[in-house]
Design a protein around this motif. Structure first.
Motif, mmCIF file in Angstrom:
data_model
loop_
_atom_site.group_PDB
_atom_site.id
_atom_site.type_symbol
_atom_site.label_atom_id
_atom_site.label_comp_id
_atom_site.label_asym_id
_atom_site.label_seq_id
_atom_site.Cartn_x
_atom_site.Cartn_y
_atom_site.Cartn_z
ATOM 1 N N VAL A 1 -15.348 -25.648 13.599
ATOM 2 C CA VAL A 1 -14.359 -24.690 13.124
ATOM 3 C C VAL A 1 -15.041 -23.343 12.888
ATOM 4 C CG1 VAL A 1 -12.778 -24.094 11.250
ATOM 5 C CG2 VAL A 1 -12.926 -26.454 12.078
ATOM 6 N N ARG A 2 -14.417 -22.295 13.389
ATOM 7 C CA ARG A 2 -14.970 -20.953 13.199
ATOM 8 C C ARG A 2 -13.874 -20.056 12.636
ATOM 9 N NH1 ARG A 2 -16.419 -16.381 17.001
ATOM 10 N NH2 ARG A 2 -18.190 -15.328 16.034
ATOM 11 N N LEU A 3 -14.209 -19.348 11.573
ATOM 12 C CA LEU A 3 -13.285 -18.435 10.907
ATOM 13 C C LEU A 3 -13.949 -17.068 10.854
ATOM 14 C CD1 LEU A 3 -12.531 -20.748 7.833
ATOM 15 C CD2 LEU A 3 -11.168 -20.578 9.910
ATOM 16 N N VAL A 4 -13.266 -16.038 11.330
ATOM 17 C CA VAL A 4 -13.833 -14.690 11.320
ATOM 18 C C VAL A 4 -12.801 -13.713 10.794
ATOM 19 C CG1 VAL A 4 -14.889 -12.854 12.668
ATOM 20 C CG2 VAL A 4 -15.303 -15.237 13.290
ATOM 21 N N GLU A 5 -13.122 -13.102 9.661
ATOM 22 C CA GLU A 5 -12.214 -12.160 9.024
ATOM 23 C C GLU A 5 -12.413 -10.748 9.558
ATOM 24 O OE1 GLU A 5 -13.805 -15.071 5.845
ATOM 25 O OE2 GLU A 5 -14.585 -13.852 7.497
ATOM 26 N N SER A 6 -11.375 -9.940 9.433
ATOM 27 C CA SER A 6 -11.447 -8.511 9.750
ATOM 28 C C SER A 6 -10.382 -7.777 8.955
ATOM 29 C CB SER A 6 -11.251 -8.268 11.247
ATOM 30 O OG SER A 6 -9.985 -8.703 11.661
ATOM 31 N N GLY A 7 -10.497 -6.446 8.912
ATOM 32 C CA GLY A 7 -9.468 -5.633 8.274
ATOM 33 C C GLY A 7 -9.840 -5.063 6.927
ATOM 34 N N GLY A 8 -10.952 -5.505 6.354
ATOM 35 C CA GLY A 8 -11.344 -4.956 5.066
ATOM 36 C C GLY A 8 -11.672 -3.471 5.167
ATOM 37 N N GLU A 9 -11.321 -2.727 4.123
ATOM 38 C CA GLU A 9 -11.566 -1.286 4.121
ATOM 39 C C GLU A 9 -11.547 -0.746 2.700
ATOM 40 O OE1 GLU A 9 -7.257 -0.713 6.039
ATOM 41 O OE2 GLU A 9 -8.122 1.205 5.416
ATOM 42 N N GLU A 10 -11.843 0.546 2.582
ATOM 43 C CA GLU A 10 -11.759 1.242 1.299
ATOM 44 C C GLU A 10 -10.408 1.945 1.218
ATOM 45 O OE1 GLU A 10 -16.540 2.337 1.075
ATOM 46 O OE2 GLU A 10 -15.036 3.851 0.643
ATOM 47 N N VAL A 11 -9.706 1.717 0.117
ATOM 48 C CA VAL A 11 -8.397 2.340 -0.078
ATOM 49 C C VAL A 11 -8.277 2.811 -1.518
ATOM 50 C CG1 VAL A 11 -7.222 0.987 1.696
ATOM 51 C CG2 VAL A 11 -7.292 0.156 -0.660
ATOM 52 N N GLN A 12 -7.308 3.674 -1.762
ATOM 53 C CA GLN A 12 -7.028 4.096 -3.124
ATOM 54 C C GLN A 12 -6.022 3.151 -3.764
ATOM 55 O OE1 GLN A 12 -5.852 8.246 -2.938
ATOM 56 N NE2 GLN A 12 -7.966 8.853 -3.375
ATOM 57 N N ALA A 13 -6.053 3.110 -5.075
ATOM 58 C CA ALA A 13 -5.102 2.279 -5.814
ATOM 59 C C ALA A 13 -3.683 2.631 -5.396
ATOM 60 C CB ALA A 13 -5.277 2.485 -7.309
ATOM 61 N N GLY A 14 -2.893 1.590 -5.229
ATOM 62 C CA GLY A 14 -1.526 1.770 -4.765
ATOM 63 C C GLY A 14 -1.376 1.627 -3.268
ATOM 64 N N GLY A 15 -2.480 1.600 -2.565
ATOM 65 C CA GLY A 15 -2.452 1.480 -1.117
ATOM 66 C C GLY A 15 -2.289 0.054 -0.635
ATOM 67 N N SER A 16 -2.375 -0.110 0.689
ATOM 68 C CA SER A 16 -2.184 -1.414 1.313
ATOM 69 C C SER A 16 -3.294 -1.705 2.312
ATOM 70 C CB SER A 16 -0.841 -1.454 2.063
ATOM 71 O OG SER A 16 0.246 -1.289 1.186
ATOM 72 N N VAL A 17 -3.588 -2.967 2.483
ATOM 73 C CA VAL A 17 -4.557 -3.444 3.457
ATOM 74 C C VAL A 17 -4.009 -4.731 4.069
ATOM 75 C CG1 VAL A 17 -6.870 -4.403 3.785
ATOM 76 C CG2 VAL A 17 -6.559 -2.424 2.305
ATOM 77 N N ARG A 18 -4.261 -4.917 5.350
ATOM 78 C CA ARG A 18 -3.881 -6.159 6.015
ATOM 79 C C ARG A 18 -5.139 -6.817 6.563
ATOM 80 N NH1 ARG A 18 0.714 -8.591 8.257
ATOM 81 N NH2 ARG A 18 0.461 -9.581 10.303
ATOM 82 N N LEU A 19 -5.417 -7.997 6.060
ATOM 83 C CA LEU A 19 -6.570 -8.764 6.520
ATOM 84 C C LEU A 19 -6.139 -9.752 7.588
ATOM 85 C CD1 LEU A 19 -8.314 -9.589 3.118
ATOM 86 C CD2 LEU A 19 -8.601 -7.579 4.575
#
Length: 124
Positions: A1-19
Motif C-alpha cells: 500500500v502506498r499513500l502520497v499526500e499533496s496540497g499542503g500550503e501556507e494560508v492566512q486564517a480564514g482561508g481554505s486548503v484542499r489536500l
C-alpha cells in the motif's frame, strides 16, 4: 500500500486548503476499511481529524466538523480533505491514513499505514 499526500500550503486564517492523497496497492479487502486524515500539530502527537468508511460515511473530530469535508472516489484511489475557515490551530503535518478496520476510529492506534505527510501552515 502506498499513500502520497499533496496540497499542503501556507494560508492566512480564514482561508481554505484542499489536500489530496494518491492511494495505490489496495486489495479488495483494503477497500472495505476506512481511510482517514491525521494531524500532527507542532509539539504534539498525531490526532485523527476525519475518517470515511467504504460507504462514504464520514466521521469528524470535534472542532473541524462543519469546516472540513473528507471524500473519496469510487475506487478508493484518491482521498481528499477540504479544509475551510482555517485557524492557526489547524497548522501541522497532515497524514493520509489507511485504517485497520471499518470502525473509522480517529485514534492513532487504529492506523495501519500512513503516508509521508504534507504541511499546512495557517498564519493569523
Amino acid at each position: 500500500v502506498r499513500l502520497v499526500e499533496s496540497g499542503g500550503e501556507e494560508v492566512q486564517a480564514g482561508g481554505s486548503v484542499r489536500l489530496s492523497c494518491a492511494i495505490s496497492g489496495f486489495t479488495s479487502s483494503d477497500r472495505e476499511r476506512c481511510l482517514g486524515w491525521f494531524q500532527q500539530a507542532p509539539g504534539k502527537g498525531r490526532e485523527g481529524v476525519a475518517a470515511i468508511d467504504s460507504r462514504g460515511r464520514p466521521t469528524y473530530r470535534d472542532g473541524v466538523r462543519g469546516r472540513f469535508t473528507i471524500s473519496t472516489d469510487n475506487d478508493k484511489s484518491t482521498l481528499w480533505l477540504q479544509m475551510n475557515s482555517l485557524t492557526t490551530e489547524d497548522t501541522g503535518l497532515y497524514y493520509c491514513a489507511a485504517l485497520k478496520d471499518s470502525s473509522c476510529s480517529l485514534l492513532s492506534r487504529s492506523v495501519r499505514y500512513y503516508g509521508p505527510g504534507t504541511k499546512v501552515s495557517v498564519s493569523s
